[in-house]
Design an enzyme around this catalytic site. Structure first.
Site, PDB file in Angstrom:
ATOM      1  N   CYS A 206       0.871  -1.044   0.015  1.00  0.00           N
ATOM      2  CA  CYS A 206       0.088   0.026   0.000  1.00  0.00           C
ATOM      3  C   CYS A 206       0.839   1.260   0.110  1.00  0.00           C
ATOM      4  O   CYS A 206       1.017   1.939   1.122  1.00  0.00           O
ATOM      5  CB  CYS A 206      -0.944  -0.107   1.142  1.00  0.00           C
ATOM      6  SG  CYS A 206      -1.823  -1.498   1.329  1.00  0.00           S
TER       7      CYS A 206
ATOM      8  N   PRO B  89       1.861   7.838  -0.305  1.00  0.00           N
ATOM      9  CA  PRO B  89       2.127   8.618  -1.243  1.00  0.00           C
ATOM     10  C   PRO B  89       3.612   8.293  -1.861  1.00  0.00           C
ATOM     11  O   PRO B  89       4.106   8.578  -2.837  1.00  0.00           O
ATOM     12  CB  PRO B  89       2.077  10.049  -0.646  1.00  0.00           C
ATOM     13  CG  PRO B  89       2.304   9.747   0.801  1.00  0.00           C
ATOM     14  CD  PRO B  89       1.472   8.190   0.989  1.00  0.00           C
ATOM     15  N   GLY B  90       4.409   7.448  -1.218  1.00  0.00           N
ATOM     16  CA  GLY B  90       5.652   6.950  -1.611  1.00  0.00           C
ATOM     17  C   GLY B  90       6.721   7.247  -0.777  1.00  0.00           C
ATOM     18  O   GLY B  90       7.766   6.845  -1.213  1.00  0.00           O
TER      19      GLY B  90
ATOM     20  N   LYS C  27       8.016   6.115   1.831  1.00  0.00           N
ATOM     21  CA  LYS C  27       8.560   4.701   2.317  1.00  0.00           C
ATOM     22  C   LYS C  27       9.238   4.000   1.106  1.00  0.00           C
ATOM     23  O   LYS C  27      10.158   3.349   1.389  1.00  0.00           O
ATOM     24  CB  LYS C  27       7.747   3.878   3.213  1.00  0.00           C
ATOM     25  CG  LYS C  27       7.021   4.521   4.340  1.00  0.00           C
ATOM     26  CD  LYS C  27       6.037   3.707   5.055  1.00  0.00           C
ATOM     27  CE  LYS C  27       5.205   4.327   6.224  1.00  0.00           C
ATOM     28  NZ  LYS C  27       4.567   5.424   5.811  1.00  0.00           N
TER      29      LYS C  27
ATOM     30  N   ASP D  82       2.048  -1.263   4.990  1.00  0.00           N
ATOM     31  CA  ASP D  82       1.598   0.106   5.765  1.00  0.00           C
ATOM     32  C   ASP D  82      -0.003   0.376   5.446  1.00  0.00           C
ATOM     33  O   ASP D  82      -0.077   1.075   4.190  1.00  0.00           O
ATOM     34  CB  ASP D  82       2.247   1.178   5.168  1.00  0.00           C
ATOM     35  CG  ASP D  82       2.303   2.488   6.067  1.00  0.00           C
ATOM     36  OD1 ASP D  82       2.133   2.359   7.385  1.00  0.00           O
ATOM     37  OD2 ASP D  82       2.072   3.673   5.376  1.00  0.00           O
TER      38      ASP D  82
ATOM     39  N   CYS E   2      -0.396   4.265  11.085  1.00  0.00           N
ATOM     40  CA  CYS E   2      -0.446   5.493  11.789  1.00  0.00           C
ATOM     41  C   CYS E   2      -1.662   5.780  12.825  1.00  0.00           C
ATOM     42  O   CYS E   2      -2.198   6.876  12.881  1.00  0.00           O
ATOM     43  CB  CYS E   2      -0.183   6.626  11.008  1.00  0.00           C
ATOM     44  SG  CYS E   2      -1.496   6.981   9.776  1.00  0.00           S
TER      45      CYS E   2
END
Length: 691
Positions: free
Chosen positions: A175, A178-179, A181, A244, A297
């Site tokens: 998942c 927005p990128g 990680k 994530d 989170c």
């Protein structure tokens, strides 16, 4: 990522064009949700012992009332240089604001547990409003646009670190949008041509956002895909998997206070099954001996420990990795153990009441009857009087101690997997999960569990049998469904080899294109030639998942006449081609390179006579200028600018403004007339960013 909708600040009525926004935190519904949030987490965290005492609870609540500090990472190869520039910028602003006692002084410090990681002592809104820090803002924006810096929340950097991906690993980011990680994983993997990071998202617009963010970090070793993470096909098994997962996001309240204004127990309950299914599919795609990081989170054990327990229950080969004795730099990360026991609470009976209250509040706002209280930070009441929150919230929470207490009508929603495990094997492992709380290191809240897989490899027949039940057909074709082909299969690559003087060792078979490159196609995607790693190529050519983007663009199809080949080099990927080129690259001195750094069309009259004498005999087409720089660092690619040699006496620079600005920053001391120290270098970088 944050999955649920969030309350918005409502616009003041009267002037439709007004930008004056009102705080919605003081509405009856928002106050009730904040009270419910406080009561729920007193129950889950304080009574469980994760929060030590009332003082710790007070620190937890107070942390949510503060803005979130700015944190970011520098790209590894250039981290030393950019850290020196940042130091110089921060020292320069100390002098400029020292005359005003009320002025914001920004200070920075390195994050000791991650290379290139930094944290500033203020939040982004404060820096945005401070005119004295315009140069700092511009500098950060410049480096981010060029891929030299990634803005990323501190706790968001943690899961990839614990995965410890390495060169040549096959990595799945299930998942990914927005990128941020994903970029960490790419930096760890991309030093080898055999590895790949498959970055997936089930939402196509978010997948395109992912591509926009991640392609700044030029690497052949990644693929962006669009697929339901629960139904990812088996192309191969992965060494590392990051899940994530979509979550309620209540741990992000420092950054997004609105998440608490509409908080409910139902958010976590509704997400639990999705989170579990994504994690289970990730575990199925994991090699024996591989590691999976599950993260959110969110603070809620329903989204965290309950999902990990279900993973352990579903696959006996999985176990939670114990980092208690970790001797690496990660040991300095302040974290707390996972929960073994928690309560399941439901607010479903209160949904209709909250909906009516929200509608009433909306009507009051639209009619101009606005509340006049100042903005109320999340949990402000709990910070001043923690015990006062319980009575207001307890009437709206129904607490269940076991699945047996759930009424039959609610059992499908309040499934047994929400509840704490009874198995001793699972209870013994849950404390190895890691909770990061905002008061411990001035961060957001986060949850991470790392699991290792043992056992024997699943047979191919079993994999295919499982996929038969999971696969879902694509209902309609989209541009992203155009198949990929090897460029060598649809174009005479010998022409490229001859024109650019490519060495035999150049990986010509790793150049891919969307199908259509051999015909007149208007598709932008089919005009891009991508360099990918071997593993990325295998994954893409399997044709089993929708690929949005892959690797790094090294060539772009062009309609310019006068060139023996219908391609030009792309600035994004020139560093990957340049070492193999013996033609169409031209070394030049600092004075000529400085002219090219201004971009646009560059007349030969602006260049040195010696350089012009070399350029005039050349055929039209793509041409790379390389700076003849004796100070060059062997760890970095040479400073290079892609151009097009036109029919006349000029070249056209094909290098975007962010890339040109980063080159100016990198070479600032070369063009400095004085001592070329870091102070002047930072000033020149800031000036280039603001230009």
């Amino acid at each position: 990522g944050v999955f649920v909708g969030m309350a918005r600040k409502r616009r003041r009525s009267g002037n439709a064009g007004s930008s004056d926004w009102q705080d919605a935190s003081t509405t009856v519904g928002a106050q009730k949700c904040q009270a419910k949030f406080a009561e729920y987490y007193r129950l889950q965290l304080l009574e469980s012992g994760v929060l030590r005492d009332e003082e710790d609870w007070g620190a937890f609540v107070a942390a949510f009332a503060r803005g979130l500090p700015i944190t970011f990472r520098f790209a590894p190869l250039a981290a030393d240089r950019f850290e020196a520039e940042l130091d110089a910028l921060l020292r320069a602003q100390e002098g400029s604001v020292s005359a005003s006692a009320s002025a914001l002084v920004v200070e920075g410090r390195r994050l000791p547990w991650i290379a290139g990681g930094w944290r500033l002592n203020t939040d982004k809104n404060s820096v945005r409003k401070a005119k004295t820090h315009a140069s700092l803002r511009s500098w950060l924006t410049l480096l981010e646009a060029a891929g030299s810096l990634t803005r990323q929340e501190q706790v968001s950097m943690v899961p990839p670190l614990f995965l410890n991906a390495g060169s040549g690993d096959l990595v799945l980011d299930a998942c990914a949008a927005p990128g941020s990680k994903t970029t960490q994983l790419m930096e760890a993997v991309s030093s080898s041509s055999s590895g790949v990071v498959v970055a997936n998202d089930d939402n196509l617009p978010r997948a395109h956002t992912l591509v926009h963010q991640v392609k700044r970090v030029a690497s052949p070793s990644w693929v962006a895909t669009h697929c339901d993470a629960r139904r990812l096909p088996t192309v191969f098994l992965f060494d590392k998997v990051l899940c994530d997962v979509p979550c309620s996001g209540d741990g992000t309240a420092r950054k997004t206070p609105t998440v608490i204004w509409r908080w409910s127990c139902g958010q976590a309950i509704s997400l639990h099954a999705l989170q579990t299914d994504v994690a289970l599919r990730g575990a199925q795609l994991l090699k024996p001996g591989g590691r999976l990081a599950y993260s959110t989170c969110a603070l809620n054990p329903i989204e965290n420990e309950a999902v990990v327990a279900q993973l352990l229950r579903a696959d006996a080969d999985l176990s939670v990795v114990d980092y208690a004795e970790d001797a690496s730099a990660l040991k300095t990360l302040r974290r707390r153990p996972g929960l073994v026991s928690w309560k399941v609470a439901d607010d479903a009976d209160d949904e209709e009441t909250r909906r009516k209250e929200a509608e009433t509040a909306s009507t009051e706002h639209s009619s101009g009857a606005l509340l006049t209280q100042a903005f109320t930070p999340p949990l402000a009441a709990a910070a001043t009087s923690p015990s006062s929150m319980s009575s207001s919230a307890s009437s709206t929470l129904r607490i269940y101690d076991s699945p047996a207490e759930v009424l039959p009508a609610a059992r499908r929603r309040l499934r047994p997997s929400l509840f704490p495990p009874e198995e001793d094997r699972i209870k013994a492992q849950l404390p190895r999960c890691m909770r990061f709380l905002p008061q411990d290191d001035d961060s957001g809240a986060f949850f991470v569990a790392v699991l290792e897989k043992k056992g024997k490899k699943e047979t191919k027949a079993a994999e295919e049998r499982r996929e038969t039940t999971k696969a879902r057909a694509v209902n309609h074709k989209m541009p992203e469904d155009a198949s990929f082909v090897e460029l060598a299969d649809v174009y005479d690559v010998g022409l490229l080899v001859e024109f650019f003087g490519l060495a035999p060792s150049f990986p010509i078979r790793r150049l891919l294109s969307r199908s259509g490159i051999d015909v007149e196609s208007s598709s932008e995607a089919s005009k891009k030639i991508l360099l990918v790693s071997e593993a990325a190529k295998e994954f893409i050519l399997s044709g089993r998942v929708r690929v949005v983007h892959a690797g790094v663009v090294v060539l772009q199809k062009t309609s310019h006449a006068g060139s023996p080949v219908p391609f030009r080099l792309a600035q994004d990927g020139v560093a990957f081609v340049l070492p193999y080129m013996s033609k169409r690259k031209q070394r030049c001195g600092p004075a000529d390179f400085k002219v090219l750094l201004e971009g646009g069309s560059v007349s030969f009259y602006l260049l040195s006579n010696d350089l012009v004498d070399t350029l005039k005999p050349l055929d039209g087409g793509s041409l790379v200028f390389v700076l003849d720089d004796l100070r060059a660092d062997d760890r970095q690619a040479p400073a290079a600018i892609v151009t097009w040699r036109g029919d006349g006496d000029f070249v056209v620079v094909y290098c975007g403004k962010p890339d040109l600005q980063v080159l100016k920053s990198r070479l600032a001391d070369l063009y400095q007339q004085d001592d070329g120290g870091h102070h002047h270098q930072a000033q020149a970088a800031a000036a280039a960013a603001a230009a």
